[in-house]
Design a protein around this motif. Structure first.
Motif, PDB file in Angstrom:
ATOM      1  N   SER A 152      -3.795  -2.329   3.183  1.00 18.51           N
ATOM      2  CA  SER A 152      -4.404  -3.365   2.337  1.00 18.51           C
ATOM      3  C   SER A 152      -4.438  -4.715   3.057  1.00 18.51           C
ATOM      4  O   SER A 152      -5.504  -5.357   3.159  1.00 18.51           O
ATOM      5  CB  SER A 152      -3.648  -3.480   1.013  1.00 18.51           C
ATOM      6  OG  SER A 152      -2.304  -3.858   1.246  1.00 18.51           O
ATOM      7  N   SER A 153      -3.299  -5.160   3.574  1.00 17.66           N
ATOM      8  CA  SER A 153      -3.295  -6.447   4.277  1.00 17.66           C
ATOM      9  C   SER A 153      -3.947  -6.335   5.652  1.00 17.66           C
ATOM     10  O   SER A 153      -4.536  -7.309   6.156  1.00 17.66           O
ATOM     11  CB  SER A 153      -1.861  -6.960   4.433  1.00 17.66           C
ATOM     12  OG  SER A 153      -1.078  -6.029   5.163  1.00 17.66           O
ATOM     13  N   ALA A 176       0.134   1.907   1.923  1.00 15.60           N
ATOM     14  CA  ALA A 176      -0.522   0.972   0.995  1.00 15.60           C
ATOM     15  C   ALA A 176      -0.426  -0.460   1.500  1.00 15.60           C
ATOM     16  O   ALA A 176      -1.420  -1.199   1.504  1.00 15.60           O
ATOM     17  CB  ALA A 176       0.116   1.096  -0.385  1.00 15.60           C
ATOM     18  N   MET A 181      -3.411  -9.937   0.107  1.00 14.94           N
ATOM     19  CA  MET A 181      -3.056  -8.555  -0.187  1.00 14.94           C
ATOM     20  C   MET A 181      -4.227  -7.734  -0.718  1.00 14.94           C
ATOM     21  O   MET A 181      -4.108  -6.509  -0.843  1.00 14.94           O
ATOM     22  CB  MET A 181      -1.925  -8.520  -1.233  1.00 14.94           C
ATOM     23  CG  MET A 181      -0.734  -9.394  -0.918  1.00 14.94           C
ATOM     24  SD  MET A 181       0.504  -9.327  -2.235  1.00 14.94           S
ATOM     25  CE  MET A 181       1.594 -10.673  -1.761  1.00 14.94           C
ATOM     26  N   VAL A 182      -5.326  -8.400  -1.053  1.00 13.58           N
ATOM     27  CA  VAL A 182      -6.440  -7.710  -1.722  1.00 13.58           C
ATOM     28  C   VAL A 182      -7.683  -7.803  -0.838  1.00 13.58           C
ATOM     29  O   VAL A 182      -8.317  -8.861  -0.750  1.00 13.58           O
ATOM     30  CB  VAL A 182      -6.724  -8.348  -3.103  1.00 13.58           C
ATOM     31  CG1 VAL A 182      -7.834  -7.567  -3.817  1.00 13.58           C
ATOM     32  CG2 VAL A 182      -5.447  -8.376  -3.944  1.00 13.58           C
ATOM     33  N   PRO A 183      -8.045  -6.705  -0.156  1.00 21.27           N
ATOM     34  CA  PRO A 183      -9.270  -6.746   0.661  1.00 21.27           C
ATOM     35  C   PRO A 183     -10.515  -6.777  -0.218  1.00 21.27           C
ATOM     36  O   PRO A 183     -10.609  -6.059  -1.212  1.00 21.27           O
ATOM     37  CB  PRO A 183      -9.186  -5.448   1.476  1.00 21.27           C
ATOM     38  CG  PRO A 183      -8.294  -4.555   0.694  1.00 21.27           C
ATOM     39  CD  PRO A 183      -7.341  -5.419  -0.052  1.00 21.27           C
TER      40      PRO A 183
END
Length: 319
Positions: free
Chosen positions: A171-172, A167, A39-41
């Motif tokens: 993000s993903s 969002a 979930m966090v690039p």
């Protein structure tokens, strides 16, 4: 195709259970890290290199997909219930078809899109840079972000829902793109832009489809208009106030019934009076017919009497 890139070489035949056990051999901490960082690039750290390799798995992608399917179906029905609960024109019903539709969307996405990307890379002679199992694992874990978002989509605020779409998908989606970008670049300049746009666009289209079909709040198959028998008549209407009445509202229905009883009695009295008038008319008509017939028969009786009197006179004269 599946065995490439896995930590150990598969020695069993692909139709045996032992062959697929290696794809389910993963620790709890590994699954947690893969879910969180999907979930966090992070442009400075490759998600594929740091968390997926050298041992991609199918355990996490499978259970994430199954969880997402049931959660979207339940949340979608809940959103539909919230949208129609205050309406007097719809009776809510659970829509079990949402489970099938969610399963079709999720499993098709996490299997067909990775297959398409792998085929594009294979066609451009990029065959050892990333494997189909690694792409499949990437896309399976990328679905994890939609699990908490699907709960928030229940909130029927349009701008908030679309903010979550942007969002979550971006993000993903960027985690996917950053993981696949080294392999995409090796395919040549002609593949970088189309494949990159396709990765982000398809991820966003999936999220948009979730919102528009499952969480739009419009009355769907789960909310049917006045689920009553066809011969039950129309929905009660308060004519005096010009509004529809909820069939489940007992107080409103009893009020309508109380108002309707005098009207029904009045109509019955009118009907009874009309019947009496019809009966009197028919009796009068029958009386008139009888008088006419008696009037027709009276001259005949008189003529018979006169003939008898003439015969009597003749007899007397003869005597």
């Amino acid at each position: 195709m599946l065995g490439d890139g896995v930590g150990k070489v598969a020695t069993s035949a692909f139709w045996t259970i032992e062959y697929y056990q290696q794809f389910w051999d993963v620790g709890t901490q590994q699954v947690k890290d893969r879910i969180i960082w999907s979930m966090v690039p992070n442009p400075k750290r490759s998600y594929l290199e740091s968390f997926i390799r050298p041992k991609p798995d199918l355990y996490g992608p499978f259970w994430i997909s199954v969880t997402l399917i049931f959660l979207i179906a339940i949340s979608g029905n809940l959103a539909n219930y919230i949208a129609v609960a205050g309406s007097g024109t719809y009776v809510w019903q659970y829509d079990f078809h949402k489970v099938c539709y969610a399963a079709t969307a999720v499993f098709s996405y996490v299997s067909l899109v990775p297959l398409g990307i792998w085929l594009v890379l294979w066609y451009n002679n990029v065959r050892g840079e990333v494997t189909f199992l690694e792409i499949l694992c990437l896309y399976g874990y990328s679905m994890a972000i939609y699990i908490p978002i699907s709960l928030l989509w229940v909130i029927q605020v349009s701008w908030f829902q679309w903010l979550l779409v942007l969002a979550g998908s971006l993000s993903s989606g960027f985690v996917l793109l950053l993981s696949l970008l080294p392999a995409i670049r090796k395919g040549g300049e002609r593949t970088i832009l189309p494949v990159s746009v396709a990765v982000i666009a398809l991820h966003m289209i999936l999220a948009v489809g979730f919102v528009m079909y499952f969480f739009s709040g419009a009355p769907a198959a789960g909310a049917v208009a006045a689920a009553r028998p066809d011969n039950a008549g129309p929905t009660p209407i308060d004519v005096r106030q010009g509004r529809s009445i909820d069939p489940l509202d007992k107080e409103a229905l009893s009020e309508v019934v109380d108002q309707s009883i005098p009207q029904i009695g009045k109509k019955s009295v009118q009907a009874k009076g009309s019947k009496q008038e019809t009966g009197s008319k028919s009796s009068a008509e029958s009386k008139d017919v009888g008088d006419i017939q008696s009037a027709k028969e009276q001259p005949q009786v008189n003529s018979v009497g006169e003939k008898k009197r003439e015969v009597t006179k003749q007899d007397v004269k003869a005597t």
